[in-house]
Scaffold this active site. Structure first.
Site, PDB file in Angstrom:
ATOM      1  N   GLU A 137       0.813  -1.226   0.000  1.00 28.78           N
ATOM      2  CA  GLU A 137       0.000   0.000   0.000  1.00 28.78           C
ATOM      3  C   GLU A 137       0.843   1.270   0.000  1.00 28.78           C
ATOM      4  O   GLU A 137       0.358   2.338   0.375  1.00 28.78           O
ATOM      5  CB  GLU A 137      -0.948   0.011   1.213  1.00 28.78           C
ATOM      6  CG  GLU A 137      -1.883  -1.169   1.312  1.00 28.78           C
ATOM      7  CD  GLU A 137      -2.910  -1.278   0.187  1.00 28.78           C
ATOM      8  OE1 GLU A 137      -2.807  -0.533  -0.816  1.00 28.78           O
ATOM      9  OE2 GLU A 137      -3.802  -2.132   0.300  1.00 28.78           O
ATOM     10  N   HIS A 147      -2.863   2.112   8.622  1.00 30.70           N
ATOM     11  CA  HIS A 147      -3.933   1.341   7.992  1.00 30.70           C
ATOM     12  C   HIS A 147      -4.067   0.015   8.728  1.00 30.70           C
ATOM     13  O   HIS A 147      -3.055  -0.636   9.031  1.00 30.70           O
ATOM     14  CB  HIS A 147      -3.589   1.092   6.521  1.00 30.70           C
ATOM     15  CG  HIS A 147      -4.388  -0.007   5.890  1.00 30.70           C
ATOM     16  ND1 HIS A 147      -5.758   0.006   5.840  1.00 30.70           N
ATOM     17  CD2 HIS A 147      -4.007  -1.165   5.282  1.00 30.70           C
ATOM     18  CE1 HIS A 147      -6.186  -1.094   5.235  1.00 30.70           C
ATOM     19  NE2 HIS A 147      -5.141  -1.826   4.893  1.00 30.70           N
ATOM     20  N   HIS A 202      -7.032  -3.524   9.630  1.00 27.74           N
ATOM     21  CA  HIS A 202      -8.265  -4.235   9.282  1.00 27.74           C
ATOM     22  C   HIS A 202      -9.066  -4.480  10.548  1.00 27.74           C
ATOM     23  O   HIS A 202      -9.389  -5.624  10.877  1.00 27.74           O
ATOM     24  CB  HIS A 202      -7.940  -5.563   8.598  1.00 27.74           C
ATOM     25  CG  HIS A 202      -7.265  -5.434   7.272  1.00 27.74           C
ATOM     26  ND1 HIS A 202      -6.962  -6.518   6.481  1.00 27.74           N
ATOM     27  CD2 HIS A 202      -6.843  -4.351   6.575  1.00 27.74           C
ATOM     28  CE1 HIS A 202      -6.363  -6.106   5.363  1.00 27.74           C
ATOM     29  NE2 HIS A 202      -6.272  -4.790   5.405  1.00 27.74           N
ATOM     30  N   TYR A 241     -21.433  11.788  19.355  1.00 27.06           N
ATOM     31  CA  TYR A 241     -20.582  12.985  19.194  1.00 27.06           C
ATOM     32  C   TYR A 241     -19.135  12.645  18.858  1.00 27.06           C
ATOM     33  O   TYR A 241     -18.419  13.442  18.233  1.00 27.06           O
ATOM     34  CB  TYR A 241     -20.673  13.876  20.451  1.00 27.06           C
ATOM     35  CG  TYR A 241     -19.807  13.434  21.604  1.00 27.06           C
ATOM     36  CD1 TYR A 241     -20.208  12.418  22.473  1.00 27.06           C
ATOM     37  CD2 TYR A 241     -18.567  14.020  21.814  1.00 27.06           C
ATOM     38  CE1 TYR A 241     -19.406  12.011  23.517  1.00 27.06           C
ATOM     39  CE2 TYR A 241     -17.759  13.615  22.858  1.00 27.06           C
ATOM     40  CZ  TYR A 241     -18.172  12.607  23.705  1.00 27.06           C
ATOM     41  OH  TYR A 241     -17.374  12.193  24.737  1.00 27.06           O
ATOM     42  N   HIS A 289     -12.549  -3.492   2.834  1.00 30.95           N
ATOM     43  CA  HIS A 289     -11.113  -3.627   3.094  1.00 30.95           C
ATOM     44  C   HIS A 289     -10.738  -3.326   4.550  1.00 30.95           C
ATOM     45  O   HIS A 289     -10.301  -4.219   5.254  1.00 30.95           O
ATOM     46  CB  HIS A 289     -10.359  -2.700   2.120  1.00 30.95           C
ATOM     47  CG  HIS A 289      -8.883  -2.843   2.147  1.00 30.95           C
ATOM     48  ND1 HIS A 289      -8.088  -2.639   1.039  1.00 30.95           N
ATOM     49  CD2 HIS A 289      -8.017  -3.141   3.153  1.00 30.95           C
ATOM     50  CE1 HIS A 289      -6.809  -2.830   1.361  1.00 30.95           C
ATOM     51  NE2 HIS A 289      -6.750  -3.129   2.642  1.00 30.95           N
ATOM     52  N   TYR A 344      -9.224  17.229  22.918  1.00 27.30           N
ATOM     53  CA  TYR A 344     -10.065  16.229  23.582  1.00 27.30           C
ATOM     54  C   TYR A 344      -9.556  14.798  23.414  1.00 27.30           C
ATOM     55  O   TYR A 344      -9.050  14.431  22.364  1.00 27.30           O
ATOM     56  CB  TYR A 344     -11.471  16.342  23.000  1.00 27.30           C
ATOM     57  CG  TYR A 344     -12.506  15.564  23.756  1.00 27.30           C
ATOM     58  CD1 TYR A 344     -12.840  15.883  25.057  1.00 27.30           C
ATOM     59  CD2 TYR A 344     -13.163  14.505  23.149  1.00 27.30           C
ATOM     60  CE1 TYR A 344     -13.804  15.170  25.738  1.00 27.30           C
ATOM     61  CE2 TYR A 344     -14.132  13.790  23.820  1.00 27.30           C
ATOM     62  CZ  TYR A 344     -14.441  14.131  25.117  1.00 27.30           C
ATOM     63  OH  TYR A 344     -15.392  13.424  25.785  1.00 27.30           O
TER      64      TYR A 344
HETATM   65  P1  13P Z   1       1.257  -5.360   3.241  1.00 24.72           P
HETATM   66  O1  13P Z   1       1.784  -6.513   4.089  1.00 24.72           O
HETATM   67  O2  13P Z   1       1.823  -5.408   1.844  1.00 24.72           O
HETATM   68  O3  13P Z   1       1.490  -4.041   3.939  1.00 24.72           O
HETATM   69  O4  13P Z   1      -0.301  -5.549   3.032  1.00 24.72           O
HETATM   70  C1  13P Z   1      -1.189  -5.628   4.092  1.00 24.72           C
HETATM   71  C2  13P Z   1      -2.485  -4.953   3.792  1.00 24.72           C
HETATM   72  O5  13P Z   1      -3.226  -4.691   4.737  1.00 24.72           O
HETATM   73  C3  13P Z   1      -2.861  -4.583   2.419  1.00 24.72           C
HETATM   74  O6  13P Z   1      -3.915  -3.695   2.430  1.00 24.72           O
END
Ligand code: 13P
Length: 232
Positions: free
Chosen positions: A77, A96, A98, A117, A159, A214
């Site tokens: 990414e 990022h 999941h 809120y 995703h 906050y």
């Molecule tokens: P990478 O291990 O390449 O960072 O990928 C993990 C991921 O969450 C792809 O969206």
């Protein structure tokens, strides 16, 4: 900060700590997720597909904004990390992950409205969901940038989520808040679509959050106009 400076090695250690906390706090699992931090030369980014518990600080990859890198293969990414860091000079960290509830909402392409809120922690009256595109593509990066306009967080369709911060701690804090909010929203939805706070109330909330820094919000010194710290 040169690539071998003490500051850079401290940054690598801090970044790895945040990667591991992303998994230990339960907002990520396995080798999913990735983190980048702005540096003088470009940015440091997690390598692709390497488990965080066996990763060492030296495994973190140095990249520049042209997309060239030193070290291991960078996160798949890297494009959205590069593009967000380039466009958003107000932040230094892109995280990022999941996380389960945020991803649950993202699977339905739901925007998080101002049903609570705390939606204001991402800087606006909602947290948008970026359109789906294949992981690692420029199309995903383009969609993420649109959803992040005037916000510090967004969901990624089918995703996961992205949270931004001035510091590593603030990005992790926001990602946990987005996940908590998502969990409450999923729960609230079981009783029907909850009512939303009106825009003028959300404006007050966001202003109050900004003024008081906050929550964890380590990005700025907060002030509280009611209580004052007492000097002993
Ligand atoms: P990478 O291990 O390449 O960072 O990928 C993990 C991921 O969450 C792809 O969206």
């Amino acid at each position: 900060m040169t690539s071998s400076s003490p500051d850079m090695s401290l940054l690598r250690t801090e970044m790895l700590d945040i990667c591991r906390r992303m998994n230990s706090t339960g907002i990520n699992q396995g080798t999913a997720g990735n983190i980048s931090v702005r540096t003088d030369q470009g940015f440091l980014i997690t390598p692709s597909s390497l488990p965080y518990d066996t990763m060492t600080p030296d495994d973190l990859v140095e990249m520049d904004f042209n997309g060239t890198y030193i070290g291991r293969r960078p996160s798949s990414e890297w494009r959205f990390h590069r593009d967000i860091l380039k466009e958003r000079t107000d932040i230094n960290v892109v995280l990022h992950c999941h996380s389960i509830y945020a991803t649950t909402l993202a699977c339905h392409h739901k925007t998080i409205p101002s049903f609570h809120y705390m939606t204001g922690v991402a800087g606006g009256t909602d947290i948008k969901c970026a359109g789906y595109a294949t992981f690692g593509t420029q199309a995903l990066s383009d969609n993420a940038l649109i959803a992040l306009k005037d916000r510090k967080a967004c969901l990624l369709g089918q995703h996961g989520q992205i949270s931004l911060g001035k510091s590593l701690e603030s990005a992790l804090w926001l990602a946990i808040e987005v996940e908590t909010l998502s969990r409450i929203y999923v729960q609230a939805l079981t009783l029907g679509e909850p009512p939303v706070l009106p825009d003028d109330e959300m404006e007050r909330v966001i202003e109050q959050m900004r003024r008081m820094s906050y929550g964890h919000a380590p990005d700025a010194e907060g002030i509280n106009d009611i209580a004052r710290p007492r000097n002993n």
